[in-house]
Scaffold this motif. Structure first.
Motif, PDB file in Angstrom:
ATOM      1  N   ASP A   1      76.658 132.128  52.668  1.00 49.50           N
ATOM      2  CA  ASP A   1      76.700 130.771  52.132  1.00 49.50           C
ATOM      3  C   ASP A   1      75.332 130.296  51.677  1.00 49.50           C
ATOM      4  O   ASP A   1      75.221 129.518  50.731  1.00 49.50           O
ATOM      5  CB  ASP A   1      77.255 129.804  53.183  1.00 49.50           C
ATOM      6  CG  ASP A   1      78.755 129.976  53.392  1.00 49.50           C
ATOM      7  OD1 ASP A   1      79.378 130.655  52.553  1.00 49.50           O
ATOM      8  OD2 ASP A   1      79.294 129.445  54.382  1.00 49.50           O
ATOM      9  N   TRP A   2      74.293 130.745  52.352  1.00 51.22           N
ATOM     10  CA  TRP A   2      72.952 130.277  52.031  1.00 51.22           C
ATOM     11  C   TRP A   2      72.557 130.654  50.615  1.00 51.22           C
ATOM     12  O   TRP A   2      71.776 129.945  49.958  1.00 51.22           O
ATOM     13  CB  TRP A   2      71.948 130.826  53.041  1.00 51.22           C
ATOM     14  CG  TRP A   2      71.811 132.322  53.018  1.00 51.22           C
ATOM     15  CD1 TRP A   2      72.562 133.220  53.712  1.00 51.22           C
ATOM     16  CD2 TRP A   2      70.880 133.091  52.244  1.00 51.22           C
ATOM     17  NE1 TRP A   2      72.158 134.506  53.439  1.00 51.22           N
ATOM     18  CE2 TRP A   2      71.123 134.452  52.526  1.00 51.22           C
ATOM     19  CE3 TRP A   2      69.875 132.766  51.350  1.00 51.22           C
ATOM     20  CZ2 TRP A   2      70.392 135.486  51.943  1.00 51.22           C
ATOM     21  CZ3 TRP A   2      69.139 133.795  50.758  1.00 51.22           C
ATOM     22  CH2 TRP A   2      69.402 135.133  51.066  1.00 51.22           C
TER      23      TRP A   2
ATOM     24  N   SER B   1      73.931 128.032  48.319  1.00 56.91           N
ATOM     25  CA  SER B   1      73.146 126.809  48.461  1.00 56.91           C
ATOM     26  C   SER B   1      71.811 126.913  47.732  1.00 56.91           C
ATOM     27  O   SER B   1      71.407 125.995  47.018  1.00 56.91           O
ATOM     28  CB  SER B   1      72.917 126.521  49.947  1.00 56.91           C
ATOM     29  OG  SER B   1      72.141 125.359  50.124  1.00 56.91           O
TER      30      SER B   1
ATOM     31  N   LEU C   1      71.081 118.409  49.129  1.00 57.99           N
ATOM     32  CA  LEU C   1      71.422 119.809  49.391  1.00 57.99           C
ATOM     33  C   LEU C   1      70.396 120.462  50.311  1.00 57.99           C
ATOM     34  O   LEU C   1      70.756 121.240  51.210  1.00 57.99           O
ATOM     35  CB  LEU C   1      71.511 120.593  48.082  1.00 57.99           C
ATOM     36  CG  LEU C   1      72.876 120.668  47.404  1.00 57.99           C
ATOM     37  CD1 LEU C   1      72.811 121.574  46.181  1.00 57.99           C
ATOM     38  CD2 LEU C   1      73.939 121.182  48.364  1.00 57.99           C
TER      39      LEU C   1
ATOM     40  N   ARG D   1      71.430 122.088  54.613  1.00 57.06           N
ATOM     41  CA  ARG D   1      71.515 123.493  55.019  1.00 57.06           C
ATOM     42  C   ARG D   1      71.478 123.663  56.533  1.00 57.06           C
ATOM     43  O   ARG D   1      72.330 124.347  57.114  1.00 57.06           O
ATOM     44  CB  ARG D   1      70.388 124.288  54.347  1.00 57.06           C
ATOM     45  CG  ARG D   1      70.485 124.295  52.834  1.00 57.06           C
ATOM     46  CD  ARG D   1      69.624 125.345  52.200  1.00 57.06           C
ATOM     47  NE  ARG D   1      68.248 125.283  52.663  1.00 57.06           N
ATOM     48  CZ  ARG D   1      67.356 126.224  52.428  1.00 57.06           C
ATOM     49  NH1 ARG D   1      67.698 127.317  51.772  1.00 57.06           N
ATOM     50  NH2 ARG D   1      66.118 126.105  52.857  1.00 57.06           N
TER      51      ARG D   1
ATOM     52  N   PRO E   1      77.984 123.032  48.054  1.00 54.91           N
ATOM     53  CA  PRO E   1      77.047 122.984  46.920  1.00 54.91           C
ATOM     54  C   PRO E   1      77.759 122.923  45.571  1.00 54.91           C
ATOM     55  O   PRO E   1      77.272 122.253  44.649  1.00 54.91           O
ATOM     56  CB  PRO E   1      76.253 124.301  47.072  1.00 54.91           C
ATOM     57  CG  PRO E   1      76.408 124.691  48.483  1.00 54.91           C
ATOM     58  CD  PRO E   1      77.768 124.227  48.886  1.00 54.91           C
TER      59      PRO E   1
END
Length: 477
Positions: A36-37, A40, A90, A94, A108
């Motif tokens: 997922d990072w 983002s 955003l 995180r 995101p």
């Protein structure tokens, strides 16, 4: 007709966001576990690229896509604020999403789509473009308000926002259809030309419905009902996005439509704006006094600050619009810095939101205590912090236009609001510590520090912001 390449060059931010959202959605669907990072990081890069793209051909005013969208200095200024709010939101999300174990690759993407709607809304030059931008923004916001699916308060917040948002969209659409029926055009400039003579009662009704729909998006009284519950129930990064980027877009389109579509109805819309501004300032100042949850307090604070911003719109002058732009830019910095501090309120791995949890912060986390106190004092309008200058510009515009009662009411409500801001400073510096907050990420710390330094040092070099706001305001006239 303008060539397509010309139109594309003047809509680069929207193009980057639209293509980026589609690509990231596909990547997210087929991503490997725990990535997922990457989504983002890519979304933050896309927002940064969109922000930089506005520097290309940044002079003059251009009407594109058959006069449906306008690219001007006012739009670029407000788009920069919207993109900044989205990008910082955003960044702040995180660590929160990771700690709450929320599968957030969609977040995101939804932020990009909501921001795309905001940019379209800011540049709208006819009623259809306005409604398309508003709905694109709103549909994404409905989802992210309830993004924490396992959290009852978040689901409740999303449902309330959806129901009331649908009502406000219906009001705006009804007002737009009435306006088209009486003027025979959907273009803002065409509407202004059609309303130069005597104005019928139906046009006034259309104006009321349109401003009512936009007042909901600004969360001003009497359309503020959703704000405290959504601010408290939604995840804190989502609340940050609502309080920053979404507010910028809503105020921007309100300023644009009254200045470009209704210049001949200044007497009528001024009465509406003054009414909304006074009610918002009064309710925002008094209703926040009894709050114990800091996010709920910030909700009422935002209602009050939107009222203060509308004080600059009431005169209908270039100086007033310049005051609004300066106010919004400073308010954005204060809001982002404050919510970074709220995201730092974590004890033993659990996020806390009560004002009492800040007790003794000046002794347990000195830097956080100082910068959060500066943010509170700036929101209160204490000189020489940035918040004082923000209010100075809008009150001065109201006084120059002869709106003395509005300016006096604004000053009095500012004094009342000082109570609950100073109460937080008192809790930070005078109460005994109850707990020590956990360490936070560098991104959260950086946003808090930069926001604090911005409000403390604004007085030393205000020129660039004021000059940019003057150019942006001039483009509307």
């Amino acid at each position: 007709m303008m060539p397509l390449t010309f139109a594309l060059a003047h809509s680069l931010p929207e193009i980057f966001l639209a293509l980026g959202a589609l690509v990231l959605l596909l990547l997210g669907v087929f991503r490997a576990g725990g990535r997922d990072w990457i989504i983002s990081e890519a979304a933050i890069a896309i927002l940064g690229l969109a922000l930089l793209s506005m520097l290309i051909d940044a002079n003059g005013t251009s009407l594109i896509y058959d006069d449906a969208f306008v690219d001007d200095a006012f739009g670029r200024f407000m788009k920069a604020l919207c993109l900044t709010g989205a990008l910082v939101s955003l960044l702040l999300s995180r660590e929160f999403m990771a700690r709450e174990k929320i599968d957030f690759f969609e977040f995101p993407v939804l932020v990009l789509l909501a921001t795309l709607g905001m940019l379209m809304l800011v540049s709208a030059h006819n009623l259809i473009a306005l409604y398309l931008g508003l709905e694109l923004m709103s549909l994404a916001l409905y989802v992210i308000a309830a993004f924490h699916r396992d959290h009852l308060q978040a689901s409740e917040a999303g449902l309330k926002y959806f129901v009331l948002g649908a009502l406000s969209s219906g009001m705006l659409l009804y007002g737009s259809s009435l306006l088209y029926g009486f003027t025979g055009t959907i273009s803002f400039s065409g509407i202004a030309a059609a309303l130069k003579g005597d104005v019928s009662l139906g046009v006034v009704f259309a104006l009321v419905f349109i401003l009512s729909g936009l007042a909901f998006k600004m969360s001003t009284v009497p359309f503020h009902m959703w704000t405290p519950d959504v601010y408290q129930g939604a995840p804190t990064p989502v609340t940050t996005f609502f309080a920053s980027a979404a507010k910028m877009a809503a105020v921007a389109i309100t300023v644009r439509i009254v200045m470009t579509a209704f210049p001949g109805l200044q007497l009528q819309w001024r009465q509406i704006i003054v009414f909304i501004a006074i009610l918002s300032m009064v309710l925002g100042s008094f209703a926040a006094i009894g709050q114990t949850n800091i996010k709920r307090l910030m909700a009422y604070s935002s209602i009050g600050h939107m009222g203060f911003a509308l004080v600059g719109l009431a005169p209908g002058t270039q100086k007033g619009v310049m005051g609004i732009l300066v106010y919004l830019a400073i308010y954005l910095v204060m809001t982002l810095g404050t919510f970074a501090a709220i995201l730092s309120m974590r004890v033993n791995g659990h996020y806390v939101e009560n004002i009492s949890d800040l007790a003794g912060l000046s002794r347990t986390r000195k830097m956080m205590g100082f910068f959060l106190s500066m943010m509170m004092l700036s929101l209160a309008g204490i000189p020489p912090l940035a918040g004082f200058f923000a209010k100075w510009y809008v009150f001065l515009a109201a006084i120059d236009a002869g709106l003395y009662p509005l300016a006096v009411i604004g000053m009095l409500t500012s004094v009342v609001a000082c109570f609950y801001y100073l109460r937080i400073v008192k809790v930070i510096y005078l109460d005994e510590p109850v707990a020590t907050f956990d360490p936070v990420s560098r991104e959260v710390t950086a946003v808090m520090v930069l926001g604090g330094l911005g409000v403390v040092l604004y007085w030393a070099y205000p020129g660039p912001l004021v000059a940019a706001a003057e150019i942006a305001a001039k483009s509307l006239f």
